[in-house]
Enzyme design. Structure first.
Site, short mmCIF file in Angstrom:
data_model
loop_
_atom_site.label_atom_id
_atom_site.label_comp_id
_atom_site.label_asym_id
_atom_site.label_seq_id
_atom_site.Cartn_x
_atom_site.Cartn_y
_atom_site.Cartn_z
N ASN A 91 5.04 -29.95 12.39
CA ASN A 91 6.45 -30.18 12.74
C ASN A 91 6.82 -29.48 14.04
O ASN A 91 7.99 -29.37 14.39
CB ASN A 91 7.37 -29.72 11.59
N GLU A 138 10.38 -22.31 12.73
CA GLU A 138 10.53 -23.69 12.26
C GLU A 138 11.55 -24.45 13.12
O GLU A 138 12.32 -23.85 13.86
CB GLU A 138 11.01 -23.67 10.80
N ASP A 146 2.89 -13.55 12.57
CA ASP A 146 3.71 -13.77 11.37
C ASP A 146 3.02 -13.31 10.09
O ASP A 146 1.83 -12.99 10.09
CB ASP A 146 4.10 -15.25 11.27
N HIS A 203 6.18 -26.25 14.76
CA HIS A 203 6.47 -24.82 14.69
C HIS A 203 5.40 -24.00 15.41
O HIS A 203 4.24 -24.41 15.51
CB HIS A 203 6.72 -24.34 13.26
C1 GLP Z 1 0.76 -21.72 9.98
C2 GLP Z 1 0.88 -20.56 10.96
C3 GLP Z 1 0.94 -21.04 12.39
C4 GLP Z 1 -0.16 -22.06 12.63
C5 GLP Z 1 0.05 -23.24 11.73
C6 GLP Z 1 -0.94 -24.37 11.96
O1 GLP Z 1 1.96 -22.25 9.60
N1 GLP Z 1 2.04 -19.76 10.71
O2 GLP Z 1 0.79 -19.94 13.26
O3 GLP Z 1 -0.15 -22.47 13.98
O4 GLP Z 1 -0.08 -22.76 10.41
O5 GLP Z 1 -2.07 -24.18 11.20
P1 GLP Z 1 -3.41 -24.96 11.34
O6 GLP Z 1 -4.11 -24.36 12.51
O7 GLP Z 1 -4.14 -24.68 10.07
O8 GLP Z 1 -3.10 -26.37 11.52
#
Ligand code: GLP
Length: 255
Positions: A136, A143, A67, A138
């Site tokens: 959440n 989402e 992404d 995702h």
């Molecule tokens: C972002 C990314 C996701 C990732 C998520 C969790 O939203 N788009 O790919 O899994 O963050 O991040 P973290 O690893 O910092 O908790």
């Protein structure tokens, strides 16, 4: 789903890097699926160490990211393109031409999504996809409510995600409101998925994702149906699952 419980973040990073490196050694022309967020950073550091010791090379690998935020470009420090170069790509021998990340500056949504889907199709199946998980549920930026059959799309980020990701920005107002993300279909097409979860604030969503219904409300719940997912999670992230269903963890572990 195979669950590997590790003690802490440091062990998680090492174990995940071992699994990932083994795949690269097995197939140097592998298609790698990368993720951003804070969770894979330690794993990327471990991969750099392995590259520096001559254990692995990324020279022939192809890489595709999940992404990218919309409205910011690769020179913006908050962009995922910048993140990937800073945390990993600039420190290994991957070829720039083999790196694919959505272009957050392309305002033509259809053109960008079609372009990315074409790349995904041409690369063939992703051999190993790294995933983190949002609070959440995702995955990528898919989402809650996203169709499981979806291709690359532009999404409107939820208030929850903006809140969770504001820590990377100077001000909450700077967090982009939209992002391009590979669809769940693309993620589910990967041959192997390495899902990483660390810390107590992931305990609830890990529990829901594994024990709850498979529902678009928790996008990561679809991973229950993928034949080859390895969840590497630390003790804190597995806390709720372990206390509610100790036998279930055992069963999953035995799979
Ligand atoms: C972002 C990314 C996701 C990732 C998520 C969790 O939203 N788009 O790919 O899994 O963050 O991040 P973290 O690893 O910092 O908790």
């Amino acid at each position: 789903m195979k669950i590997l419980e590790v003690k802490d973040y440091s062990e998680l990073s090492k174990v995940a890097a071992e699994i990932f490196a083994a795949e690269i050694i097995h197939n140097p022309k592998i298609v790698l699926g990368f993720a951003t967020g804070s969770t894979p950073i330690g794993m990327y550091q471990e991969l750099i160490k392995k590259y520096n010791s001559g254990i692995i090379s990324f020279e022939e690998c192809q890489s595709i990211n999940l992404d990218e935020y919309c409205g910011i470009g690769k020179d913006n420090k908050q962009s995922y393109t910048y993140f990937m170069h800073e945390k990993l790509f600039s420190k290994i021998d991957i070829k720039e031409k083999n790196i694919y990340i959505p272009n957050g500056l392309n305002e033509n949504i259809k053109e960008e999504c079609d372009r990315y889907d074409k790349i995904i199709k041409e690369l063939g199946k992703i051999d190993i996809q790294i995933l983190g998980i949002g609070n959440n549920g995702h995955i990528g930026f898919n989402e809650p409510g996203t169709k499981f059959s979806g291709n690359t799309t532009q999404v409107k980020l939820t208030a929850n995600t903006i809140e969770a990701n504001k820590r990377f920005f100077d001000k909450k107002e700077e967090v982009p409101k939209k992002a391009y993300t590979m669809g769940i279909k693309g993620v589910m097409n990967s041959k192997k998925i390495l899902l990483l979860a660390s810390g107590i604030n992931k305990s609830n969503i890990v529990y829901k994702m594994i024990t709850g219904d498979i529902t678009p409300t928790i996008p990561a719940s679809i991973l229950q149906l993928h034949p080859n997912v390895i969840l590497v999670a630390d003790e804190e992230a597995l806390k709720k699952l372990k206390s509610a269903f100790p036998e279930k963890i055992k069963k999953i572990n035995e799979k």
